[in-house]
Scaffold this motif. Structure first.
Motif: not given
Lengths: 294, 301
Positions: B18-19, A112-115, A118-119, A177, B24, A110
């Motif tokens: 989509r990442g 480091r990655q963005s996908f 995610k929110r 972070e 993930v 959560l």
């Protein structure tokens, strides 16, 4: 980074300590006064309960007229303190270990990655922290009953994991972070795999966060009231539930016996905390695992 | 054969676009647990809250018009709970930030100090309530001391009312804020402080212009968590306050309705509690979103 470590320390701290010292100490002394006041109230609170638990009869003066240890024997019998202690320790340790094991990878992803979505996931882990325990405690207790896990330690552990896992994630995200991503990239470029990056790069840098999260979860679980209260039965009670039960029956249970239970409960949490603080040094945390080398 | 391989590659690239890198999927165990043991119960409870006396929103209406069978003043408890939780979270923060900042590099005896400050957290609200009842009561040590010093002429009433619960909340909440703030304060690279000091900033200036802005994201998280902690106040409101009136809080109402078998009313109260809390937190995190968030390590420049 390199320049700052090469620079000699003494000439830097000298101008630092000169002129602004007086102004700083004014603000500083106020801070210390508040801190000491807090400590005095704290010590007095503990003293009052400990003295009360040894009081034979409550006197009219500052201290009781005579002392006895009989309330401890009575409480051990009446409340089954041995079993309560065992339940409390087992539940606390299992919950901390599972929460951190699930929390570390989740917090890492959560932070480091963005996908896509995610929110939504962040919201999922934020929600138990931002809605009151009662909102999910009552239906959760129903679910635990349906699974026939009420009055078992497994049931108590499950309900305690519900706030603990997201709490671990939330506390650990800022710590991830804070780690410079370039450190990790360098490790990956030098051929480290995911497991190695976690074990040898991230985990050591996250130690302050892991310790903070672990200790906070431990204390929260030992003191967790609502969730445990709703699913625990006579065989799976923890100390705090028994203490609250005693305190609300103040007419039936003698004041000394309530204070005895309070002392036993406090001592348990204190010992658990001491043990964790053996592994956790807040001052090492203060060095951020960055500068302090032992 | 070739087509299915191509399809698979298409699907794979669609997922990756989509990442969804392999990393993930590390969130999966946590997410699964939360869906089963958190999302499902919440939805169940929400559904239950719309099954009041006459269905629909009747349970909510009953709350706001004080018509719960076991609580005469349910609406007032909403304000009581807020009036306890907001000030206590703020007091904890105002106390914790300067102290954590001062201890961030560690001073002599910081371990002992931290251990002492953390005592109330280990004691828990039930212990603290019990202790404060005796300590601050009419014949307690505090009133004896103040009477002896001739500062007051009759005992102060600090227990069995609002003040007592607020004191208990600050006492139990402070260590929590303190430990979190210490973690955040320690994460700030010392070289930033040193750089500011070389450029002529004194400690006060460094606090206000370097460390405090870097701490603000941590401060908002800490405030949010200690508010949540205080908002759920239950044992101390019963043991140290007067839960028949002045310190009757939302969780007491929910529990009262629950233990009397009015599950719809209990659920509705719990939902109202959640909404009130979410409104406060939304404001806090709206502010957090506008703040600097990133590495607190010093760069090369």
């Amino acid at each position: 980074m390199t320049t700052s470590t090469v620079l000699p320390r003494a000439p830097m701290s000298a101008p630092d300590d000169r002129r602004p010292r007086r102004r700083a100490s004014l603000m500083g002394s106020l801070t210390w006064v508040v801190l000491w006041l807090f400590i005095v109230v704290l010590v007095a609170s503990v003293a009052v309960v400990v003295i009360g638990s040894f009081a034979d009869r409550t006197g009219s003066g500052w201290l009781p007229a005579s002392y006895t240890a009989k309330w401890y024997a009575a409480a051990w019998q009446d409340f089954g303190v041995g079993g309560l202690l065992g339940n409390t320790v087992v539940v606390a340790i299992v919950v901390v270990v599972i929460s951190l094991a699930i929390g570390i990878p989740t917090a890492y992803v959560l932070a480091r990655q963005s996908f896509a979505g995610k929110r939504l996931l962040l919201g999922l882990f934020l929600l138990p922290q931002v809605i009151p325990t009662f909102t999910y405690a009552i239906p959760l207790a129903t679910l635990v009953y349906a699974l026939q896990l009420n009055n078992t330690l497994v049931g108590v552990i499950i309900v305690n994991l519900v706030p603990s896992i997201p709490f671990a994630v939330l506390v650990l995200i800022p710590f991830v972070e804070q780690i410079d991503p370039r450190v990790e990239q360098a490790a990956r470029m030098s051929g480290a795999g995911t497991i190695q990056v976690f074990g040898r790069i991230l985990a050591p840098l996250m130690v302050p966060g892991l310790l903070a999260a672990g200790v906070l979860i431990l204390v929260r679980v030992v003191g967790q009231f609502e969730l445990t209260f709703l699913v625990a039965g006579p065989d799976s009670q923890t100390l705090v539930i028994a203490l609250y039960a005693a305190a609300t029956q103040s007419g039936i249970v003698s004041l000394q016996e309530i204070e005895t239970m309070a002392v036993v409960y406090a001592l348990t949490t204190l010992i658990l905390l001491m043990i964790s603080l053996r592994f956790v040094d807040p001052t090492t945390a203060a060095a951020g695992g960055r500068t302090r080398v032992r | 054969m070739t087509t299915s391989a191509a399809e698979r590659r298409d699907l794979g690239s669609w997922i990756r676009a989509r990442g969804y890198t392999p990393t993930v999927w590390l969130v999966l165990p946590g997410v699964l647990f939360m869906v089963v043991f958190f999302i499902y119960p919440v939805i169940y409870g929400l559904n239950l809250s719309f099954q009041g006396r006459s269905g629909g929103i009747s349970a909510y209406l009953d709350f706001f018009t004080n018509q719960f069978p076991h609580d005469s003043g349910s609406f007032q408890t909403l304000w009581t709970t807020l009036a306890l939780a907001l000030p206590s979270a703020l007091i904890c923060l105002v106390l914790a930030v300067p102290i954590a900042w001062r201890l961030r590099r560690g001073v002599r005896g910081v371990r002992v100090l931290t251990a002492i400050v953390m005592i109330p957290m280990t004691l828990g609200s039930v212990f603290v309530a019990e202790a404060l009842n005796t300590l601050l009561g009419p014949a307690g040590w505090l009133n004896r001391l103040l009477l002896m010093l001739n500062l007051i002429h009759e005992p102060l009433r600090l227990t069995g009312n609002f003040t007592g619960v607020l004191i208990a909340l600050v006492l139990t909440g402070f260590p929590f804020s303190f430990l979190l703030m210490l973690g955040f304060a320690a994460g700030i690279d010392p070289s930033l402080d040193r750089a500011a000091s070389i450029l002529g900033a004194g400690p006060t200036q460094r606090f206000w212009r370097i460390d405090l802005p870097l701490l603000l994201p941590g401060i908002t998280i800490t405030f949010a968590l200690s508010f949540v902690l205080a908002f759920a106040v239950f044992p101390s409101a019963t043991l140290l306050g007067n839960d028949a009136g002045p310190t009757r809080v939302l969780s007491k109402v929910a529990y009262q309705e629950y233990s009397n078998g009015n599950y719809a009313n209990a659920s509705a109260t719990a939902v109202i509690m959640a909404v009130a809390q979410l409104i406060v937190l939304a404001i806090v995190f709206l502010i957090r979103g506008r703040l600097y968030r990133g590495s607190t390590a010093g760069g090369k420049g």
